[in-house]
Design a protein around this motif. Sequence first.
Motif, PDB file in Angstrom:
ATOM      1  N   ALA A   1      43.673  38.118  28.635  1.00 33.42           N
ATOM      2  CA  ALA A   1      43.119  39.467  28.571  1.00 33.42           C
ATOM      3  C   ALA A   1      41.603  39.422  28.445  1.00 33.42           C
ATOM      4  O   ALA A   1      40.891  40.210  29.072  1.00 33.42           O
ATOM      5  N   ALA A   2      41.099  38.488  27.654  1.00 32.16           N
ATOM      6  CA  ALA A   2      39.642  38.345  27.489  1.00 32.16           C
ATOM      7  C   ALA A   2      38.999  37.927  28.800  1.00 32.16           C
ATOM      8  O   ALA A   2      37.927  38.426  29.161  1.00 32.16           O
ATOM      9  N   VAL A   3      39.627  37.036  29.532  1.00 34.25           N
ATOM     10  CA  VAL A   3      39.111  36.613  30.838  1.00 34.25           C
ATOM     11  C   VAL A   3      39.098  37.799  31.793  1.00 34.25           C
ATOM     12  O   VAL A   3      38.099  38.064  32.468  1.00 34.25           O
ATOM     13  N   ALA A   4      40.187  38.541  31.861  1.00 38.49           N
ATOM     14  CA  ALA A   4      40.292  39.667  32.788  1.00 38.49           C
ATOM     15  C   ALA A   4      39.210  40.711  32.536  1.00 38.49           C
ATOM     16  O   ALA A   4      38.708  41.329  33.481  1.00 38.49           O
ATOM     17  N   GLN A   5      38.829  40.912  31.279  1.00 38.63           N
ATOM     18  CA  GLN A   5      37.813  41.904  30.944  1.00 38.63           C
ATOM     19  C   GLN A   5      36.413  41.517  31.424  1.00 38.63           C
ATOM     20  O   GLN A   5      35.514  42.339  31.428  1.00 38.63           O
ATOM     21  N   CYS A   6      36.223  40.288  31.852  1.00 37.59           N
ATOM     22  CA  CYS A   6      34.930  39.847  32.405  1.00 37.59           C
ATOM     23  C   CYS A   6      34.741  40.331  33.837  1.00 37.59           C
ATOM     24  O   CYS A   6      33.639  40.250  34.374  1.00 37.59           O
ATOM     25  N   PHE A   7      35.803  40.836  34.462  1.00 38.02           N
ATOM     26  CA  PHE A   7      35.799  41.205  35.877  1.00 38.02           C
ATOM     27  C   PHE A   7      35.731  42.719  36.067  1.00 38.02           C
ATOM     28  O   PHE A   7      36.142  43.489  35.195  1.00 38.02           O
TER      29      PHE A   7
ATOM     30  N   GLU B   1      37.078  46.200  37.813  1.00 44.36           N
ATOM     31  CA  GLU B   1      38.464  46.675  37.975  1.00 44.36           C
ATOM     32  C   GLU B   1      39.139  46.068  39.193  1.00 44.36           C
ATOM     33  O   GLU B   1      40.326  45.782  39.179  1.00 44.36           O
ATOM     34  N   THR B   2      38.374  45.899  40.268  1.00 42.72           N
ATOM     35  CA  THR B   2      38.930  45.374  41.520  1.00 42.72           C
ATOM     36  C   THR B   2      38.529  43.921  41.740  1.00 42.72           C
ATOM     37  O   THR B   2      38.568  43.433  42.869  1.00 42.72           O
ATOM     38  N   GLY B   3      38.166  43.229  40.667  1.00 40.19           N
ATOM     39  CA  GLY B   3      37.722  41.844  40.758  1.00 40.19           C
ATOM     40  C   GLY B   3      38.757  40.947  41.416  1.00 40.19           C
ATOM     41  O   GLY B   3      39.948  41.274  41.509  1.00 40.19           O
ATOM     42  N   ARG B   4      38.263  39.788  41.871  1.00 39.07           N
ATOM     43  CA  ARG B   4      39.126  38.867  42.615  1.00 39.07           C
ATOM     44  C   ARG B   4      38.852  37.441  42.159  1.00 39.07           C
ATOM     45  O   ARG B   4      37.711  37.046  41.965  1.00 39.07           O
ATOM     46  N   VAL B   5      39.930  36.657  42.016  1.00 40.79           N
ATOM     47  CA  VAL B   5      39.830  35.226  41.739  1.00 40.79           C
ATOM     48  C   VAL B   5      40.602  34.486  42.821  1.00 40.79           C
ATOM     49  O   VAL B   5      41.735  34.859  43.137  1.00 40.79           O
TER      50      VAL B   5
ATOM     51  N   ARG C   1      42.346  43.296  37.432  1.00 41.36           N
ATOM     52  CA  ARG C   1      42.361  42.706  36.094  1.00 41.36           C
ATOM     53  C   ARG C   1      43.750  42.237  35.656  1.00 41.36           C
ATOM     54  O   ARG C   1      43.879  41.204  35.010  1.00 41.36           O
ATOM     55  N   ASP C   2      44.795  42.992  35.988  1.00 35.89           N
ATOM     56  CA  ASP C   2      46.135  42.586  35.566  1.00 35.89           C
ATOM     57  C   ASP C   2      46.549  41.274  36.226  1.00 35.89           C
ATOM     58  O   ASP C   2      47.081  40.380  35.571  1.00 35.89           O
ATOM     59  N   ALA C   3      46.277  41.146  37.514  1.00 32.46           N
ATOM     60  CA  ALA C   3      46.613  39.902  38.222  1.00 32.46           C
ATOM     61  C   ALA C   3      45.781  38.731  37.700  1.00 32.46           C
ATOM     62  O   ALA C   3      46.286  37.613  37.562  1.00 32.46           O
ATOM     63  N   ILE C   4      44.521  38.989  37.371  1.00 34.35           N
ATOM     64  CA  ILE C   4      43.658  37.936  36.831  1.00 34.35           C
ATOM     65  C   ILE C   4      44.164  37.498  35.460  1.00 34.35           C
ATOM     66  O   ILE C   4      44.204  36.306  35.160  1.00 34.35           O
TER      67      ILE C   4
ATOM     68  N   ARG D   1      32.265  29.676  42.100  1.00 37.20           N
ATOM     69  CA  ARG D   1      31.354  30.543  42.873  1.00 37.20           C
ATOM     70  C   ARG D   1      31.563  31.988  42.421  1.00 37.20           C
ATOM     71  O   ARG D   1      32.585  32.601  42.721  1.00 37.20           O
ATOM     72  N   PHE D   2      30.595  32.496  41.670  1.00 36.17           N
ATOM     73  CA  PHE D   2      30.663  33.845  41.116  1.00 36.17           C
ATOM     74  C   PHE D   2      29.814  34.797  41.946  1.00 36.17           C
ATOM     75  O   PHE D   2      28.705  34.451  42.357  1.00 36.17           O
ATOM     76  N   VAL D   3      30.320  36.012  42.145  1.00 40.08           N
ATOM     77  CA  VAL D   3      29.527  37.122  42.663  1.00 40.08           C
ATOM     78  C   VAL D   3      29.610  38.213  41.604  1.00 40.08           C
ATOM     79  O   VAL D   3      30.716  38.591  41.168  1.00 40.08           O
ATOM     80  N   LEU D   4      28.451  38.687  41.175  1.00 44.33           N
ATOM     81  CA  LEU D   4      28.370  39.659  40.093  1.00 44.33           C
ATOM     82  C   LEU D   4      28.115  41.057  40.638  1.00 44.33           C
ATOM     83  O   LEU D   4      27.522  41.218  41.705  1.00 44.33           O
ATOM     84  N   ALA D   5      28.566  42.063  39.860  1.00 45.52           N
ATOM     85  CA  ALA D   5      28.311  43.465  40.206  1.00 45.52           C
ATOM     86  C   ALA D   5      28.273  44.276  38.921  1.00 45.52           C
ATOM     87  O   ALA D   5      29.231  44.238  38.132  1.00 45.52           O
ATOM     88  N   ASP D   6      27.185  44.967  38.695  1.00 44.32           N
ATOM     89  CA  ASP D   6      27.050  45.859  37.536  1.00 44.32           C
ATOM     90  C   ASP D   6      27.396  45.186  36.214  1.00 44.32           C
ATOM     91  O   ASP D   6      28.118  45.741  35.386  1.00 44.32           O
ATOM     92  N   GLY D   7      26.923  43.968  36.021  1.00 41.56           N
ATOM     93  CA  GLY D   7      27.109  43.273  34.751  1.00 41.56           C
ATOM     94  C   GLY D   7      28.491  42.691  34.540  1.00 41.56           C
ATOM     95  O   GLY D   7      28.835  42.281  33.432  1.00 41.56           O
ATOM     96  N   GLU D   8      29.292  42.644  35.610  1.00 39.77           N
ATOM     97  CA  GLU D   8      30.640  42.054  35.542  1.00 39.77           C
ATOM     98  C   GLU D   8      30.816  41.104  36.727  1.00 39.77           C
ATOM     99  O   GLU D   8      30.025  41.111  37.658  1.00 39.77           O
ATOM    100  N   ILE D   9      31.893  40.347  36.677  1.00 40.09           N
ATOM    101  CA  ILE D   9      32.201  39.444  37.791  1.00 40.09           C
ATOM    102  C   ILE D   9      33.019  40.220  38.815  1.00 40.09           C
ATOM    103  O   ILE D   9      34.046  40.815  38.475  1.00 40.09           O
ATOM    104  N   ASP D  10      32.551  40.229  40.053  1.00 45.29           N
ATOM    105  CA  ASP D  10      33.297  40.889  41.120  1.00 45.29           C
ATOM    106  C   ASP D  10      34.224  39.908  41.826  1.00 45.29           C
ATOM    107  O   ASP D  10      35.322  40.287  42.231  1.00 45.29           O
ATOM    108  N   SER D  11      33.775  38.654  41.963  1.00 48.15           N
ATOM    109  CA  SER D  11      34.659  37.652  42.550  1.00 48.15           C
ATOM    110  C   SER D  11      34.325  36.273  42.012  1.00 48.15           C
ATOM    111  O   SER D  11      33.197  35.997  41.603  1.00 48.15           O
ATOM    112  N   LEU D  12      35.348  35.440  42.003  1.00 44.03           N
ATOM    113  CA  LEU D  12      35.236  34.052  41.558  1.00 44.03           C
ATOM    114  C   LEU D  12      36.096  33.212  42.475  1.00 44.03           C
ATOM    115  O   LEU D  12      37.279  33.515  42.680  1.00 44.03           O
ATOM    116  N   GLU D  13      35.493  32.152  43.016  1.00 42.30           N
ATOM    117  CA  GLU D  13      36.245  31.165  43.794  1.00 42.30           C
ATOM    118  C   GLU D  13      36.072  29.827  43.092  1.00 42.30           C
ATOM    119  O   GLU D  13      34.947  29.427  42.802  1.00 42.30           O
TER     120      GLU D  13
END
Length: 108
Positions: free
Chosen positions: A21-27, A29-33, A43-46, A93-105
């Motif tokens: 849950a703590a990890v998911a909150q870093c992303f 709403e539509t974040g991707r890993v 966030r739920d899938a993350i 590989r992180f891409v950030l958006a508005d102070g959160e992580i938008d994607s991580l590979e």
Amino acid sequence: MQTTLPDPISRYFAADKSDGAAVAQCFTETGRVTDEKQTYRGRDAIRKWREEATSQYTYTVEPFSVRTDGEAVIVTGHVSGNFPGSPVDLKYRFVLADGEIDSLEIAL
């Protein structure tokens, strides 16, 4: 070795020592890993991805290199634990958006 990371990425690595849950909150709403050729969206899938990974293996990550590549921040971390092939250096590989992580590979 101390590596200075952008705040959202620093929060991610701190949360990775905690729970899904703590990890998911870093992303966002539509974040991707993307990890091990699987992609997790939202966030739920993350959260589920992180919980599944830690139910199978115990590991630590020590970031030791950070660089930018266009809009991405590439962090290389030394990962060790009870998983096959440990230890290994992985690229995050992180891409950030508005102070959160938008994607991580995560890849070798």
